[in-house]
Design a protein around this motif. Structure first.
Motif, PDB file in Angstrom:
ATOM      1  N   ARG A 142      -4.887   8.518   2.818  1.00 35.48           N
ATOM      2  CA  ARG A 142      -6.306   8.658   2.467  1.00 35.48           C
ATOM      3  C   ARG A 142      -7.194   7.757   3.309  1.00 35.48           C
ATOM      4  O   ARG A 142      -8.378   8.048   3.496  1.00 35.48           O
ATOM      5  CB  ARG A 142      -6.516   8.349   0.997  1.00 35.48           C
ATOM      6  CG  ARG A 142      -6.011   9.441   0.101  1.00 35.48           C
ATOM      7  CD  ARG A 142      -6.270   9.127  -1.344  1.00 35.48           C
ATOM      8  NE  ARG A 142      -5.766  10.189  -2.204  1.00 35.48           N
ATOM      9  CZ  ARG A 142      -5.565  10.055  -3.492  1.00 35.48           C
ATOM     10  NH1 ARG A 142      -5.832   8.905  -4.099  1.00 35.48           N
ATOM     11  NH2 ARG A 142      -5.105  11.064  -4.196  1.00 35.48           N
ATOM     12  N   ASN A 143      -6.661   6.657   3.813  1.00 36.04           N
ATOM     13  CA  ASN A 143      -7.443   5.746   4.634  1.00 36.04           C
ATOM     14  C   ASN A 143      -7.638   6.262   6.058  1.00 36.04           C
ATOM     15  O   ASN A 143      -8.443   5.707   6.798  1.00 36.04           O
ATOM     16  CB  ASN A 143      -6.777   4.366   4.679  1.00 36.04           C
ATOM     17  CG  ASN A 143      -6.940   3.625   3.371  1.00 36.04           C
ATOM     18  OD1 ASN A 143      -7.844   3.902   2.595  1.00 36.04           O
ATOM     19  ND2 ASN A 143      -6.054   2.685   3.122  1.00 36.04           N
TER      20      ASN A 143
ATOM     21  N   GLN B 251      -2.125   6.283  -0.264  1.00 38.68           N
ATOM     22  CA  GLN B 251      -3.300   5.477   0.043  1.00 38.68           C
ATOM     23  C   GLN B 251      -3.466   5.306   1.549  1.00 38.68           C
ATOM     24  O   GLN B 251      -4.576   5.383   2.066  1.00 38.68           O
ATOM     25  CB  GLN B 251      -3.209   4.102  -0.639  1.00 38.68           C
ATOM     26  CG  GLN B 251      -4.481   3.304  -0.540  1.00 38.68           C
ATOM     27  CD  GLN B 251      -5.660   3.991  -1.207  1.00 38.68           C
ATOM     28  OE1 GLN B 251      -5.512   4.617  -2.240  1.00 38.68           O
ATOM     29  NE2 GLN B 251      -6.827   3.874  -0.602  1.00 38.68           N
ATOM     30  N   SER B 252      -2.361   5.128   2.251  1.00 36.93           N
ATOM     31  CA  SER B 252      -2.429   5.024   3.710  1.00 36.93           C
ATOM     32  C   SER B 252      -2.945   6.327   4.304  1.00 36.93           C
ATOM     33  O   SER B 252      -3.737   6.315   5.251  1.00 36.93           O
ATOM     34  CB  SER B 252      -1.052   4.709   4.284  1.00 36.93           C
ATOM     35  OG  SER B 252      -0.596   3.476   3.817  1.00 36.93           O
TER      36      SER B 252
ATOM     37  N   MET C 205       0.847  -1.168   0.000  1.00 34.23           N
ATOM     38  CA  MET C 205       0.000   0.000   0.000  1.00 34.23           C
ATOM     39  C   MET C 205       0.895   1.235   0.000  1.00 34.23           C
ATOM     40  O   MET C 205       1.859   1.335   0.738  1.00 34.23           O
ATOM     41  CB  MET C 205      -0.903  -0.040   1.241  1.00 34.23           C
ATOM     42  CG  MET C 205      -1.933   1.026   1.233  1.00 34.23           C
ATOM     43  SD  MET C 205      -3.068   1.078   2.648  1.00 34.23           S
ATOM     44  CE  MET C 205      -3.593  -0.556   2.897  1.00 34.23           C
ATOM     45  N   SER C 206       0.575   2.179  -0.840  1.00 37.55           N
ATOM     46  CA  SER C 206       1.397   3.379  -0.957  1.00 37.55           C
ATOM     47  C   SER C 206       1.135   4.334   0.212  1.00 37.55           C
ATOM     48  O   SER C 206       0.153   4.217   0.944  1.00 37.55           O
ATOM     49  CB  SER C 206       1.097   4.088  -2.271  1.00 37.55           C
ATOM     50  OG  SER C 206      -0.181   4.681  -2.217  1.00 37.55           O
TER      51      SER C 206
END
Length: 68
Positions: free
Chosen positions: A8-9, A5-6, A1-2
């Motif tokens: 954004r989560n 993305q982390s 996971m980039s």
């Protein structure tokens, strides 16, 4: 996971907190860098300024022909 993305989560409040924290870290760093520069005598000399001006790119304007 980039990393994006982390990020954004994360919850919205956590993302705001991380963003504000990074901005505060940057502002504090800029302030401390100026004070450290003054305290430890890293002020630029005239020779440093001249060397920097020699390295800076020179911009020359050229008149454009309007007879097209």
């Amino acid at each position: 996971m980039s990393l994006i993305q982390s990020f954004r989560n994360l919850s919205r409040r956590t993302r705001i907190g991380v963003g504000v924290g990074l901005l505060a870290w940057g502002v504090i760093g800029l302030q401390l860098a100026d004070r450290a520069e003054e305290r430890y005598g890293f002020t630029p000399t005239e020779a440093d300024r001249e060397a920097l001006s020699k390295m800076a790119p020179k911009i020359t304007t050229v008149e454009r022909n309007q007879d097209r």
